[in-house]
Design an enzyme around this catalytic site. Structure first.
Site, mmCIF file in Angstrom:
data_model
loop_
_atom_site.group_PDB
_atom_site.id
_atom_site.type_symbol
_atom_site.label_atom_id
_atom_site.label_comp_id
_atom_site.label_asym_id
_atom_site.label_seq_id
_atom_site.Cartn_x
_atom_site.Cartn_y
_atom_site.Cartn_z
ATOM 1 N N CYS B 95 -23.526 -30.359 12.848
ATOM 2 C CA CYS B 95 -22.912 -31.573 13.386
ATOM 3 C C CYS B 95 -23.670 -32.831 12.950
ATOM 4 O O CYS B 95 -23.666 -33.181 11.781
ATOM 5 C CB CYS B 95 -22.807 -31.456 14.917
ATOM 6 S SG CYS B 95 -21.660 -32.618 15.674
ATOM 7 N N ARG B 129 -11.295 -37.728 18.582
ATOM 8 C CA ARG B 129 -12.325 -36.719 18.621
ATOM 9 C C ARG B 129 -11.741 -35.344 18.287
ATOM 10 O O ARG B 129 -10.674 -35.001 18.778
ATOM 11 C CB ARG B 129 -12.926 -36.677 20.026
ATOM 12 C CG ARG B 129 -14.392 -36.718 19.896
ATOM 13 C CD ARG B 129 -15.181 -36.938 21.087
ATOM 14 N NE ARG B 129 -16.490 -36.354 20.801
ATOM 15 C CZ ARG B 129 -17.475 -36.986 20.171
ATOM 16 N NH1 ARG B 129 -17.331 -38.221 19.807
ATOM 17 N NH2 ARG B 129 -18.607 -36.371 19.915
ATOM 18 N N HIS B 194 -20.616 -25.389 16.766
ATOM 19 C CA HIS B 194 -21.546 -25.188 17.880
ATOM 20 C C HIS B 194 -21.158 -23.866 18.522
ATOM 21 O O HIS B 194 -20.451 -23.069 17.929
ATOM 22 C CB HIS B 194 -21.417 -26.305 18.921
ATOM 23 C CG HIS B 194 -21.702 -27.670 18.401
ATOM 24 N ND1 HIS B 194 -22.948 -28.073 17.983
ATOM 25 C CD2 HIS B 194 -20.886 -28.742 18.240
ATOM 26 C CE1 HIS B 194 -22.884 -29.336 17.595
ATOM 27 N NE2 HIS B 194 -21.655 -29.770 17.737
#
Lengths: 475, 250
Positions: B95, B129, B194
């Site tokens: 990320c 997002r 993640h």
């Protein structure tokens, strides 16, 4: 009467009529839901705000409103403050005690009470909704507790919320703030605001000053909101809360209007502490059954807000002394002779790590644990945060762990990497878990549950009549 | 003969917002269980870093403020890190770490932050997002699948489309447009996964370990571990995929 005056009058009548209709319809929805034995903390508000989108604003003009917000502790703080305020004589206080804290939850709390005799309202407000609710309700007081990483999938980032909150402090309208100075984001937000007062911890008994100024690995902020450089901490109380200053500028923890002194942390038994003004005079001498340092902040915030509101010191001390908590936020439930459950809500690494610390300190016998993590919208769909919880610290305290919830396997995986695999049983759901623990002979089982898992759990306990009320603080 | 690896853990107290610490936990445990020594060097702002010391670098995702501070410090470590990666040091950058190891990151306000250019990518903050479960197809593991959870507004564009190590089956990946996920350059990997990534994808963790050992001249096949719990967790995550994120396959 002139044409324009007539149309103005009609417009006003229309506005009033809409508000009346929204209020009545919302209240009807509330009645029906309660009649059906269902939760009425969201839908009635949705009905009211759909009929009249300006429902909250119109309501705001009729009342004296206080808002409580922050990531952790708002339900406890708002409920405690409401309890104190009611005990002081505000019989028709409006508040959203069940924790439904988005704007529709607030609207629901409003329609649930008849407006007639109410003069005051205290609402816990979700961090992301705070700016909107402030504009709508125009509160006189806003209490801000902290900002932690929480539900990253909903809010994106911590800094974003802090930035949004700046708008609250930049507005023309007079509003008073009561802020937790120990949170760097709040220290920064309130720095130059005229009507802001700060509370914070001055000293903890048994902790040498400056002894541990190391930020835990999972702290959310160690960058100064002022300069973007590293913050230095003289004291760390937990996570990113403490006494801090910026290496690159003169930004530091603001002076405390209310200093929390002589904090005594007594494990699961609760805490005691004293609140002093800058001259050293004792304003409140408090003993609270709520455990953990985060509850010191919650009880202090509620006590100080009540004191500022003119409520008498003895009454505040008495109410805080007997307030043992809000449903699910670390609540003890008797399930049989000599057998109890402790139910705790877990939502982020900071809260869970604090809970683990409490358990390590308090429990002398082997511990049975339930970790139930769902990933529905209300829980937060991203459970990566489990990898920042230090389950390793439980190694010597725990006998047995049940992993469950929609992400029970992820919990089990996390526990495997903590070296706890041999103690873990995986069960598919909360219902089977409850069966198992009720048939167990363990004296104490601590249930760490995400939001919807906790709601399911309590609903099952209610069905079996182990508890009497769905939520201890239904408004 | 005892083998050992040194892992350089970069800015772990700042790039720690998304549970990527799980990657370190996974590597440590899987190394310990094979009796391979592991030394973890925590490297942060202001620390000196010399090339040739670390066998592996780990860096996770963080918040905007933290990333800006890290970016400023990374400039001072850029030479060491790029030298090491050219020499085949293994790297996992997730990320924000991935973005900073690229050439640049441009935020929502148009401000550009320079990365260290290990990866030939650039990232721009997008309008929405990209959040949700991320399932990819990849050659890096025998099962051909890796799974995790993504949460980023940055859209990363690869200069060489073939440098991606995964193809998105479900989710957004690098940019939500070209269905690429992650990047590989030599033994360095960037990704938006993640979850965290390595505990949930143990074959990839073992692959990284084998790469690091091979670089030391140790060509062993790691003895397999009991990954039953990992497999169940993977299946559980698969069950959480929501249809609105699914691309219709060509």
């Amino acid at each position: 009467m002139s044409d324009s005056n007539m149309s103005l009058l009609n417009e006003n009548k229309l506005r009033e009529a809409k508000f009346w209709l929204a209020n009545k319809s919302g209240r009807m929805a509330w009645y029906i839901l309660r009649l059906l034995g269902r939760n009425a903390t969201t839908l009635p508000g949705l009905v009211a705000t759909t009929i009249d989108p300006h429902f909250l604003e119109k309501f705001g003009t009729r009342l004296d409103v206080a808002l409580v917000s922050g990531t952790n502790g708002k339900t406890t703080t708002a409920n405690l403050l409401s309890q104190i305020t009611q005990a002081a004589g505000a019989k028709q206080l409006i508040y959203n005690g069940a924790g439904s804290n988005l704007s529709r939850g607030i609207a629901s709390a409003i329609v649930a009470k008849s407006l007639g005799s109410s003069a005051q309202a205290i609402f816990e407000t979700d961090e992301a909704d705070l700016v909107y609710v402030d504009t709508a309700l125009k509160p006189k007081l806003i209490v801000l507790l902290n900002l932690f990483r929480d539900q990253m999938d909903r809010y994106g980032e911590l800094d974003k919320t802090a930035y949004e909150w700046r708008r609250l402090f930049a507005q023309e309208r007079k509003v008073d703030f009561l802020l937790n100075a120990d949170d760097p984001n709040l220290g920064w937000l309130g720095k130059h605001h005229r009507n802001t007062e700060f509370f914070g911890i001055y000293n903890i008994i048994g902790k040498k000053k400056g002894a541990s100024a190391e930020i835990p690995r999972t702290a959310d902020i160690i960058i100064s909101p002022h300069s973007g450089e590293l913050l230095v901490f003289n004291e760390v109380y937990f996570s990113h809360m403490g006494d801090y200053h910026d290496m690159a500028s003169d930004f530091k923890r603001p002076k405390l209007n209310y200093a929390i002194c002589d904090v005594n942390l007594r494990g699961l038994e609760g805490t005691s502490f004293v609140i002093k003004n800058p001259q050293g005079k004792v304003l409140l001498n408090l003993k609270s059954p709520l455990p953990g340092i985060y509850n010191v902040y919650n009880a202090a915030a509620a006590g100080i807000a009540a004191l500022r509101g003119g409520i008498e010191r003895n009454l505040i001390e008495h109410e805080i002394g007997k307030f043992s908590g809000v449903s699910g936020r670390l609540e003890t439930i008797e399930v049989g002779p000599g057998r109890r459950l402790i139910v705790a809500l877990v939502k982020n690494p900071t809260g869970f790590n604090l809970l683990i610390d409490l358990l390590r300190v308090s429990v002398h016998t082997d511990l049975n644990l339930v970790i139930g993590i769902n990933d529905l919208l209300a829980d937060g769909t991203d459970v990566s945060w489990l990898w920042d919880v230090d389950f390793e610290n439980l190694k010597s305290s725990v006998r047995q762990i049940i992993a469950t919830g929609t992400r029970g396997q992820q919990v089990a995986l996390r526990l495997k990497y903590s070296g706890l695999a041999q103690t873990v049983t995986i069960l598919p759901n909360v219902a089977e878990t409850l069966e198992k623990i009720l048939n167990d002979t363990a004296q104490m089982t601590v249930c760490c549950l995400s939001y919807t898992a906790m709601v399911q759990f309590r609903s099952l306990l209610l069905q079996r009549r182990i508890i009497q009320h769905p939520s201890r603080s239904q408004p | 003969m005892k083998y050992g690896l040194t892992i350089g853990y970069l800015y772990q107290e700042l790039m720690n917002t998304y549970g990527d610490h799980g990657n370190m936990l996974a590597l440590k445990r899987r190394l310990n269980q094979r009796s391979i020594d592991v030394v973890v060097k925590c490297i942060s702002i202001g620390d000196q870093l010399k090339p040739g010391i670390c066998d592996m670098y780990l860096i996770g995702g963080g918040q905007n403020n933290a990333q800006a501070a890290v970016a400023r410090d990374l400039v001072r470590k850029a030479d060491t890190i790029t030298t090491d990666i050219e020499n085949g040091v293994v790297c996992l950058a997730v990320c924000g770490g991935y973005q900073l190891f690229g050439k640049s990151y441009t935020d929502g306000g148009g401000r550009e932050i320079a990365g260290i250019g290990v990866f030939s990518v650039s990232t721009k903050a997008g309008p929405k997002r990209m959040v949700g479960p991320l399932l990819i197809a990849t050659d890096l593991v025998p099962s051909g699948r890796m799974i995790g959870f993504e949460n980023h507004s940055g859209q990363t564009i690869l200069e060489d489309p073939d440098s991606a190590f995964g193809r998105v089956i479900h989710g957004f990946g690098n940019n939500g447009q070209d269905r690429s996920e992650g990047i590989r350059y030599k033994n360095a990997f960037g990704t938006y996964l993640h979850g965290s990534l390595l505990p949930n994808n143990p074959a990839f963790a073992d692959y990284l370990i084998e790469l690091a050992l091979k670089r030391q001249g140790i060509n062993i096949q790691l003895p397999p571990l009991d990954d039953t719990v990992e497999k169940s967790a993977f299946t559980e995550m698969l069950g959480r995929l929501k249809t609105k994120y699914v691309y219709t396959p060509n």
